[in-house]
Motif scaffolding. Structure first.
Motif, PDB file in Angstrom:
ATOM      1  N   LYS A 147      -3.517  -4.479   6.637  1.00 39.18           N
ATOM      2  CA  LYS A 147      -2.898  -5.795   6.549  1.00 39.18           C
ATOM      3  C   LYS A 147      -3.554  -6.754   7.530  1.00 39.18           C
ATOM      4  CE  LYS A 147       0.028  -8.485   4.587  1.00 39.18           C
ATOM      5  NZ  LYS A 147      -0.147  -8.852   3.172  1.00 39.18           N
ATOM      6  N   HIS A 200       7.022   3.544 -11.269  1.00 39.41           N
ATOM      7  CA  HIS A 200       6.053   2.514 -10.922  1.00 39.41           C
ATOM      8  C   HIS A 200       4.959   2.423 -11.992  1.00 39.41           C
ATOM      9  CE1 HIS A 200       7.505   1.452  -6.971  1.00 39.41           C
ATOM     10  NE2 HIS A 200       7.544   2.715  -6.605  1.00 39.41           N
ATOM     11  N   GLU A 236      -0.034  -5.762   0.274  1.00 36.36           N
ATOM     12  CA  GLU A 236       1.405  -6.020   0.269  1.00 36.36           C
ATOM     13  C   GLU A 236       2.098  -5.220  -0.832  1.00 36.36           C
ATOM     14  OE1 GLU A 236       4.535  -6.922   2.061  1.00 36.36           O
ATOM     15  OE2 GLU A 236       2.703  -7.861   2.814  1.00 36.36           O
ATOM     16  N   LEU A 237       1.469  -5.149  -2.005  1.00 40.73           N
ATOM     17  CA  LEU A 237       2.025  -4.327  -3.073  1.00 40.73           C
ATOM     18  C   LEU A 237       2.042  -2.865  -2.661  1.00 40.73           C
ATOM     19  CD1 LEU A 237       3.057  -3.873  -5.947  1.00 40.73           C
ATOM     20  CD2 LEU A 237       0.672  -3.887  -6.743  1.00 40.73           C
ATOM     21  N   SER A 288       0.827  -0.483  -9.544  1.00 37.62           N
ATOM     22  CA  SER A 288       1.492  -0.167  -8.278  1.00 37.62           C
ATOM     23  C   SER A 288       1.054   1.187  -7.744  1.00 37.62           C
ATOM     24  CB  SER A 288       3.015  -0.194  -8.481  1.00 37.62           C
ATOM     25  OG  SER A 288       3.447  -1.478  -8.865  1.00 37.62           O
ATOM     26  N   LYS A 316       2.296  -1.679   0.325  1.00 34.76           N
ATOM     27  CA  LYS A 316       3.373  -1.498   1.310  1.00 34.76           C
ATOM     28  C   LYS A 316       4.732  -1.421   0.615  1.00 34.76           C
ATOM     29  CE  LYS A 316       3.215  -3.873   5.230  1.00 34.76           C
ATOM     30  NZ  LYS A 316       2.955  -2.943   6.337  1.00 34.76           N
ATOM     31  N   ASP A 317       4.943  -2.251  -0.412  1.00 35.40           N
ATOM     32  CA  ASP A 317       6.213  -2.211  -1.149  1.00 35.40           C
ATOM     33  C   ASP A 317       6.404  -0.857  -1.838  1.00 35.40           C
ATOM     34  OD1 ASP A 317       6.826  -4.788  -0.407  1.00 35.40           O
ATOM     35  OD2 ASP A 317       6.115  -5.701  -2.270  1.00 35.40           O
ATOM     36  N   VAL A 318       5.337  -0.365  -2.445  1.00 34.82           N
ATOM     37  CA  VAL A 318       5.415   0.938  -3.117  1.00 34.82           C
ATOM     38  C   VAL A 318       5.697   2.037  -2.099  1.00 34.82           C
ATOM     39  CG1 VAL A 318       4.129   2.632  -4.486  1.00 34.82           C
ATOM     40  CG2 VAL A 318       3.891   0.190  -4.998  1.00 34.82           C
ATOM     41  N   ARG A 353       7.231   1.791   0.748  1.00 30.98           N
ATOM     42  CA  ARG A 353       8.622   1.708   1.218  1.00 30.98           C
ATOM     43  C   ARG A 353       9.571   2.408   0.243  1.00 30.98           C
ATOM     44  NH1 ARG A 353       7.127  -3.404   3.702  1.00 30.98           N
ATOM     45  NH2 ARG A 353       7.244  -4.485   1.701  1.00 30.98           N
ATOM     46  N   SER A 354       9.317   2.298  -1.045  1.00 29.64           N
ATOM     47  CA  SER A 354      10.186   2.933  -2.035  1.00 29.64           C
ATOM     48  C   SER A 354       9.987   4.444  -2.082  1.00 29.64           C
ATOM     49  CB  SER A 354       9.925   2.341  -3.425  1.00 29.64           C
ATOM     50  OG  SER A 354       8.676   2.762  -3.938  1.00 29.64           O
TER      51      SER A 354
END
Length: 449
Positions: free
Chosen positions: A268, A176, A238-239, A180, A241-243, A245-246
């Motif tokens: 959120k 990342h 949102e970014l 991120s 949350k994406d990080v 999740r990974s």
């Protein structure tokens, strides 16, 4: 002229790093503090503060460039009377702290606190608490000089410190980018994303806050420089949350993992309400130095010291280290003889259990050396990759340089992410050790004869 990196780099380091010290010029009088920032060749900003407007004036350096940021104040206090209300505080990393800077600042009665980096510890929590304690006094003027590394050196996690450490470790070993990484760290930390600013200005008591940023973030987004502790900017939940999740599968079973999901869901919902109102006393941060400044200055020094044609590229690189260095080498070879300078920040994903030792710059240099050997150009091209903060990964080196010869064992060391060991054993390439004190991301220098 036939040049090798072993002759180019010493001339560059001797001249570049003093030049890269943050462009800060404070002037004290009996009534005012004036701060000029910016390189003389470019735009210069000038801020004037009236001392009698405040009960205390706090000058705070945060990050891996904190000591050099406050050095101009130490020098000015030698020449000018010191207001009794003026206090200095630095939060730095011990391994990259110049002994000369430490001695000069201590003689100016500057408190120096050491946090830990790249993994925060109890020392990082203590450092954050000390900053808040100093800066949250009523009617205070707080001038914060912020640079990269602050994210780890100062922290007040909203999850357990043990989980925060594990999340940080997983983040820095991932591919990342820093934006991120800091998007997730900042939502799990009460010091970041305006947390320090809120503590300073929460009482609406006449306090003021001004931040000067030394950017190690490629797009200069103030949210991500040190994770933005003094910035009232909308967080990218949102970014984050994406990080998360990974990352979450790596941390399965760790205590508190579910709490991270709850925090992100709550933020959120809060995001829908918009950005909080900026309190009085807040000034938008000023960026005083960035990676393109390092590239420009390096190119000027190399041109003057070598006589060769120098090609600076001010478009910053990012992305996987292998992609970055392949592109730089291909472009340099295609264009022919000269010195090529480019800056930015690459990423390397590695297995923390591999036992290897290195950093993204050492690895990038080794990838480049292997490529040059495969091209049969080892007698024509030499290479250096290093961090301007004097620190590459969890090592004592800033990066590595290579000036020809073979690359035997290089591929195996890359597979093990053990580039430090490779460069420590080389004869026609070596580790780079250079002073800390600046943090303008990374530089790559390629010489084509």
């Amino acid at each position: 002229m036939n040049l090798r990196m072993s002759s180019v780099l010493p001339a560059l380091f001797d001249s570049l790093h003093p030049t890269l010290l943050p462009p800060i010029r404070p002037t004290l009088s009996s009534t005012q503090l004036t701060i000029e920032t910016g390189y003389p060749s470019g735009s210069v900003t000038r801020d004037v503060f009236t001392l009698s407007d405040y009960s205390s004036i706090n000058v705070v350096g945060l990050g891996k460039a904190s000591l050099s940021s406050l050095m101009p104040f130490a020098d000015e206090l030698v020449r000018s009377p010191r207001p009794p209300s003026l206090r200095l505080l630095c939060v730095s990393k011990a391994a990259t702290s110049s002994p000369a800077h430490v001695a000069a600042l201590e003689s100016a009665d500057c408190e120096i606190v050491y946090g830990d980096h790249p993994t925060p510890t109890e020392s990082s929590v203590y450092a954050a608490e000390e900053v808040i304690k100093l800066c949250s006094e009523p009617s205070s003027l707080n001038l914060v000089f912020l640079s990269g590394g602050t994210s780890s050196l100062c922290c007040l996690p909203s999850v357990s410190l043990d989980l925060y450490k594990k999340i940080t470790g997983a983040l820095v070993s991932s591919s990342h980018p820093i934006q991120s990484i800091n998007s997730l760290r900042s939502v799990l930390d009460n010091f970041k994303s305006g947390g320090l600013a809120s503590e300073i200005l929460k009482a609406d008591d006449g306090s003021a806050l001004k931040t000067y940023l030394i950017s190690d973030v490629i797009d200069d987004d103030v949210r991500y420089i040190g994770s933005g502790p003094t910035c009232y900017q909308e967080r990218d939940v949102e970014l984050a949350k994406d990080v998360w999740r990974s990352l979450k599968p790596e941390l399965k079973g760790e205590v508190g993992v579910d709490e991270v999901d709850k925090i992100l869901d709550r933020l959120k919902e809060e995001e829908k309400k918009g950005v909080p109102e900026v309190p009085s006393g807040y000034s938008h941060p000023t960026i005083i130095s960035r990676n393109s400044d390092a590239v420009t200055l390096a190119a000027k020094i190399l041109s003057e010291s070598t006589g060769m044609k120098v090609f600076p590229d001010l478009e910053p690189f990012d992305g996987a280290a292998s992609d970055v260095i392949h592109e730089i080498i291909d472009d340099a070879v295609k264009r022919g003889p000269g010195i090529y300078v480019k800056g930015g920040e690459s990423t390397v994903e590695f297995d923390v259990e591999s036992g290897g030792k290195g950093g993204r710059n050492m690895e990038m240099c080794l990838i480049g050396a292997v490529k040059i050997c495969e091209m049969g150009l080892e007698d024509k091209v030499s290479l250096a990759c290093y961090g301007t903060d004097g620190n590459d990964g969890p090592t004592d080196a800033a990066g590595a340089m290579w000036w020809g010869g073979g690359c035997e064992g290089g591929v195996e060391k890359l597979e093990a992410h053990d580039s430090y060991t490779f460069w420590a054993q080389r004869g026609r390439g070596e580790l780079i050790f250079t002073p800390g004190g600046t943090n303008l991301a990374d530089l790559v220098v390629a010489v084509v004869n």
